[in-house]
Design a protein around this motif. Structure first.
Motif, mmCIF file in Angstrom:
data_model
loop_
_atom_site.group_PDB
_atom_site.id
_atom_site.type_symbol
_atom_site.label_atom_id
_atom_site.label_comp_id
_atom_site.label_asym_id
_atom_site.label_seq_id
_atom_site.Cartn_x
_atom_site.Cartn_y
_atom_site.Cartn_z
ATOM 1 N N TYR A 224 41.708 50.680 37.585
ATOM 2 C CA TYR A 224 40.537 50.452 38.422
ATOM 3 C C TYR A 224 40.717 49.211 39.293
ATOM 4 O O TYR A 224 40.369 49.200 40.479
ATOM 5 C CB TYR A 224 39.280 50.289 37.560
ATOM 6 N N LYS A 225 41.249 48.146 38.707
ATOM 7 C CA LYS A 225 41.425 46.894 39.463
ATOM 8 C C LYS A 225 42.489 47.040 40.550
ATOM 9 O O LYS A 225 42.412 46.410 41.608
ATOM 10 C CB LYS A 225 41.814 45.764 38.508
ATOM 11 N N ARG A 226 43.473 47.896 40.276
ATOM 12 C CA ARG A 226 44.563 48.077 41.238
ATOM 13 C C ARG A 226 44.106 48.869 42.458
ATOM 14 O O ARG A 226 44.654 48.718 43.550
ATOM 15 C CB ARG A 226 45.726 48.799 40.535
ATOM 16 N N PHE A 227 43.119 49.724 42.277
ATOM 17 C CA PHE A 227 42.608 50.540 43.377
ATOM 18 C C PHE A 227 41.573 49.748 44.156
ATOM 19 O O PHE A 227 40.485 49.461 43.670
ATOM 20 C CB PHE A 227 41.999 51.826 42.800
ATOM 21 N N GLN A 228 41.908 49.372 45.371
ATOM 22 C CA GLN A 228 41.023 48.583 46.228
ATOM 23 C C GLN A 228 40.649 49.410 47.460
ATOM 24 O O GLN A 228 41.299 49.323 48.506
ATOM 25 C CB GLN A 228 41.723 47.286 46.645
ATOM 26 N N PRO A 229 39.633 50.245 47.363
ATOM 27 C CA PRO A 229 39.272 51.120 48.486
ATOM 28 C C PRO A 229 38.711 50.356 49.677
ATOM 29 O O PRO A 229 38.090 49.305 49.520
ATOM 30 C CB PRO A 229 38.218 52.052 47.875
ATOM 31 N N ASP A 230 38.920 50.919 50.858
ATOM 32 C CA ASP A 230 38.416 50.314 52.097
ATOM 33 C C ASP A 230 37.058 50.876 52.493
ATOM 34 O O ASP A 230 36.308 50.220 53.219
ATOM 35 C CB ASP A 230 39.403 50.566 53.242
ATOM 36 N N THR A 231 36.747 52.081 52.050
ATOM 37 C CA THR A 231 35.533 52.757 52.513
ATOM 38 C C THR A 231 34.369 52.534 51.554
ATOM 39 O O THR A 231 34.554 52.353 50.352
ATOM 40 C CB THR A 231 35.788 54.271 52.656
ATOM 41 N N ASP A 232 33.149 52.569 52.121
ATOM 42 C CA ASP A 232 31.947 52.410 51.306
ATOM 43 C C ASP A 232 31.843 53.493 50.236
ATOM 44 O O ASP A 232 31.419 53.231 49.112
ATOM 45 C CB ASP A 232 30.694 52.467 52.193
ATOM 46 N N ALA A 266 27.126 48.489 48.958
ATOM 47 C CA ALA A 266 27.602 47.181 49.422
ATOM 48 C C ALA A 266 28.332 46.407 48.336
ATOM 49 O O ALA A 266 29.043 45.453 48.625
ATOM 50 C CB ALA A 266 26.432 46.350 49.921
ATOM 51 N N ASP A 267 28.165 46.793 47.059
ATOM 52 C CA ASP A 267 28.800 46.050 45.971
ATOM 53 C C ASP A 267 30.316 46.200 46.018
ATOM 54 O O ASP A 267 30.837 47.269 46.294
ATOM 55 C CB ASP A 267 28.295 46.534 44.614
ATOM 56 N N GLN A 268 31.011 45.144 45.721
ATOM 57 C CA GLN A 268 32.464 45.155 45.653
ATOM 58 C C GLN A 268 32.897 45.061 44.200
ATOM 59 O O GLN A 268 32.312 44.318 43.437
ATOM 60 C CB GLN A 268 33.056 43.963 46.424
ATOM 61 N N VAL A 269 33.924 45.813 43.831
ATOM 62 C CA VAL A 269 34.465 45.722 42.476
ATOM 63 C C VAL A 269 35.558 44.660 42.492
ATOM 64 O O VAL A 269 36.646 44.877 43.002
ATOM 65 C CB VAL A 269 35.049 47.069 42.026
ATOM 66 N N GLY A 270 35.285 43.480 41.937
ATOM 67 C CA GLY A 270 36.242 42.383 41.952
ATOM 68 C C GLY A 270 36.718 42.025 40.566
ATOM 69 O O GLY A 270 36.694 42.846 39.650
ATOM 70 N N GLU A 271 37.101 40.778 40.401
ATOM 71 C CA GLU A 271 37.594 40.331 39.103
ATOM 72 C C GLU A 271 36.500 40.361 38.053
ATOM 73 O O GLU A 271 36.710 40.717 36.924
ATOM 74 C CB GLU A 271 38.162 38.913 39.233
ATOM 75 N N GLU A 272 35.271 39.940 38.443
ATOM 76 C CA GLU A 272 34.151 39.986 37.500
ATOM 77 C C GLU A 272 33.463 41.325 37.637
ATOM 78 O O GLU A 272 33.016 41.702 38.708
ATOM 79 C CB GLU A 272 33.162 38.848 37.817
#
Length: 314
Positions: A224-232, A266-272
């Motif tokens: 999950y952390k490795r996948f960084q999508p660009d689209t909403d 709008a939420d981003q999936v980051g480290e936390e």
């Protein structure tokens, strides 16, 4: 016999030579394409798109366990299932694939359905009508047949998704009119799903359906952390997926935020990782994820079919 074959070959060469002399623009491209790898790649993608569309036309077949207490109505139910499977077999046969891989998948799927029908006909319908009791059905053997077909399909689907990624990188005409960001996120997401849920594991150990241990859970989180999508669209899907991870592996999680809030596009999936105070149940989350992904899949598959079958439509 050898002389006849030689005469036929010479005749074909002469005819092609005449056509090449008269209209070279018609003969050279097909000859070049016949031996080219890109054409085989396109055929594989076309077959995958055909298979994907075909699956939507199949009749749903739900296999339920047989209870000795069930009698006549269950026999009628199984007869209906057998008829549905027979119709599914006929629908699968309608697909005319060009690639060897999907021709083999087609045969595996037909064989699996035929075996289901044979076993249910003899062990349920005929046995009950003759002896008024059900025989034991070798469910595990039949599930292995289904799994074998799904494993073969997964291998080819991964292959197709990777080739579509290459077409994006090459800025191919096939994907020129498709949103590269959305298509790229969609491809990355589905490749990740195949990594998270390899059919080979199910094939080797059909009984392992429960969530894995803490190590497997943390490995899933790394995906999950490795996948960084660009689209909403896929940022939202990954936020939902992260919630689902916490619901399924709540014992493994020490990342729950005390002041969590509901997620949005709008939420981003980051480290936390943010988890709501009252997270939805796993099934509800899975349904939300499927609805969101299906919307994108329907859009992109329609655009891909239009792009890859454009010549046949013209």
């Amino acid at each position: 016999m050898k002389k006849m074959i030689l005469v036929v070959v010479c005749f074909v060469i002469m005819v092609y030579g005449m056509l090449h002399f008269i209209m070279p623009e018609k003969t050279i491209p097909p000859l070049n394409q016949f031996f080219s790898r890109p054409v085989k790649d396109v055929q594989l993608i076309q077959d995958w798109l055909k298979h994907n569309q075909q699956q939507q036309l199949l009749l749903v077949d739900v296999i339920q366990s047989v209870s000795p207490k069930q009698t006549g109505p269950y026999v009628e139910y199984i007869k209906q299932r057998i008829e549905f499977n027979q119709q599914n077999i006929q629908r699968i046969k309608l697909s005319h694939y060009k690639s060897k891989a999907f021709k083999e998948i087609q045969q595996l799927e037909i064989h699996a359905l035929q075996q289901w029908n044979n076993v249910h006909q003899s062990n349920i319908v005929e046995a009950f009508e003759q002896q008024q009791h059900f025989l034991d059905v070798p469910i595990s053997e039949l599930e292995q047949l289904d799994t074998e077909a799904r494993y073969a399909l997964q291998q080819q689907e991964v292959n197709v998704l990777q080739r579509l990624q290459q077409l994006i990188q090459q800025d191919s005409d096939y994907v020129a009119d498709i949103d590269h960001s959305l298509l790229g996120d969609w491809l990355d997401y589905h490749l990740m799903q195949h990594e998270l849920h390899p059919i080979i594991a199910e094939w080797q150990n059909p009984s392992s359906t429960a969530p894995g241990d803490r190590l497997e859970a943390l490995q899933d989180l790394q995906f999950y952390k490795r996948f960084q999508p660009d689209t909403d669209e896929y940022q939202y899907i990954m936020a939902l997926s992260t919630q689902l991870w916490h619901v399924e592996y709540s014992a493994s999680s020490n990342l729950v935020s005390a002041n969590a809030r509901p997620i949005s596009y709008a939420d981003q999936v980051g480290e936390e990782i943010i988890v709501p105070e009252d997270p939805p149940k796993a099934e509800k989350l899975k349904q939300q994820i499927k609805i969101q992904d299906d919307k994108v899949s329907d859009l992109l598959l329609g655009q891909l079919r239009q792009a890859f079958f454009k010549e046949e439509q013209n």
